[in-house]
Design a protein around this motif. Sequence first.
Motif, short mmCIF file in Angstrom:
data_model
loop_
_atom_site.label_atom_id
_atom_site.label_comp_id
_atom_site.label_asym_id
_atom_site.label_seq_id
_atom_site.Cartn_x
_atom_site.Cartn_y
_atom_site.Cartn_z
N LEU A 44 0.91 -1.23 0.08
CA LEU A 44 0.04 0.04 0.00
C LEU A 44 0.89 1.14 0.04
O LEU A 44 1.20 1.73 0.91
CB LEU A 44 -0.79 -0.01 1.17
N PRO A 45 1.15 1.66 -1.30
CA PRO A 45 2.22 2.99 -1.21
C PRO A 45 1.61 4.41 -1.00
O PRO A 45 0.34 4.26 -0.65
CB PRO A 45 2.64 2.98 -2.71
N TRP A 105 -2.77 6.08 -0.50
CA TRP A 105 -3.41 6.65 0.95
C TRP A 105 -3.83 8.03 0.64
O TRP A 105 -4.80 8.60 1.18
CB TRP A 105 -2.52 6.75 2.20
N LEU A 106 -3.07 8.65 -0.38
CA LEU A 106 -3.39 10.12 -0.68
C LEU A 106 -4.68 10.02 -1.74
O LEU A 106 -5.44 10.97 -1.19
CB LEU A 106 -2.39 10.89 -1.65
N LEU A 107 -4.81 9.01 -2.61
CA LEU A 107 -6.14 8.99 -3.28
C LEU A 107 -7.28 8.65 -2.39
O LEU A 107 -8.28 8.94 -2.63
CB LEU A 107 -6.28 7.96 -4.29
N SER A 108 -6.87 7.79 -1.29
CA SER A 108 -8.02 7.33 -0.64
C SER A 108 -8.66 8.54 0.65
O SER A 108 -9.68 8.64 0.48
CB SER A 108 -7.40 6.24 0.66
N LEU A 109 -7.49 9.40 0.88
CA LEU A 109 -8.06 10.52 1.63
C LEU A 109 -8.90 11.64 0.51
O LEU A 109 -10.00 11.98 1.05
CB LEU A 109 -7.00 11.36 2.05
N VAL A 110 -8.43 11.90 -0.48
CA VAL A 110 -9.03 12.46 -1.43
C VAL A 110 -10.42 12.12 -1.59
O VAL A 110 -11.48 12.82 -1.90
CB VAL A 110 -8.57 13.10 -2.49
N GLY A 111 -10.62 10.62 -2.03
CA GLY A 111 -11.72 9.88 -2.33
C GLY A 111 -12.93 10.07 -1.26
O GLY A 111 -14.08 10.34 -1.54
N ALA A 112 -12.17 9.74 0.05
CA ALA A 112 -13.06 9.86 1.32
C ALA A 112 -13.73 11.06 1.59
O ALA A 112 -14.89 11.14 1.88
CB ALA A 112 -12.36 9.20 2.23
N LEU A 113 -13.05 12.06 1.25
CA LEU A 113 -13.62 13.45 1.66
C LEU A 113 -14.48 13.75 0.56
O LEU A 113 -15.65 14.51 0.94
CB LEU A 113 -12.57 14.54 1.52
#
Length: 212
Positions: free
Chosen positions: A157-158, A162-170
Amino acid sequence: MSHWLIYSVGFIAQLLFSSRLVIQWIASEKQQKVITPTTFWTLSLVASFLLFIYGYLRQDFAIMLGQALTYFIYIRNLQLQGEWRKIPGFVQWILLLVPSLIVVYYFNNNKIDVNILFKNEDIPLWLLVLGIVSQVIFTFRFVYQWLYSEHKKVSALPFGFWLLSLVGALLILTYAIFRKDPVLFVGHGLGTMIYTRNLFLIHKNNAKGSPI
């Protein structure tokens, strides 16, 4: 079907999604670096199946799209970790075929199903677009993770994941507020905190010259 039963399916799915993040977070905290336990992918697979069902019951195309795009990536990561072959053969076939059969049945058994998904009066066009864009960004994190893992020949999990996870989750949280969907709101509320923490751990390890 009653609303409480539909929401129960959604909350069970989000509970499993949240559990995988908590397990991954605890394991990473112990190692002080981001790691990927097998349980993360196993829980992801089961939760994705349930949330796909929830999306259909809620007549929410954005939710269904997000789960359909990531389902087989979860399976691929289990294969990369050597865990997929440990699952009994008949269970493998069930996991592979059932989602496809559901799509074939519901989208071909009655054309009105497609109309309901795209013309839901509770979801105006702008909100549907927001939901789809949010799910695509959130889902692309696993496409990125899959390509990264295939390149490295190891499930990982690079930082980009996690960056895309944060943007997508918001974005999904924004969608959940307008959609008045408690399942999405609760699930992604916890996720944003863990995504932020993992970004911090990766940044800290990079500063020390440690591998991701």
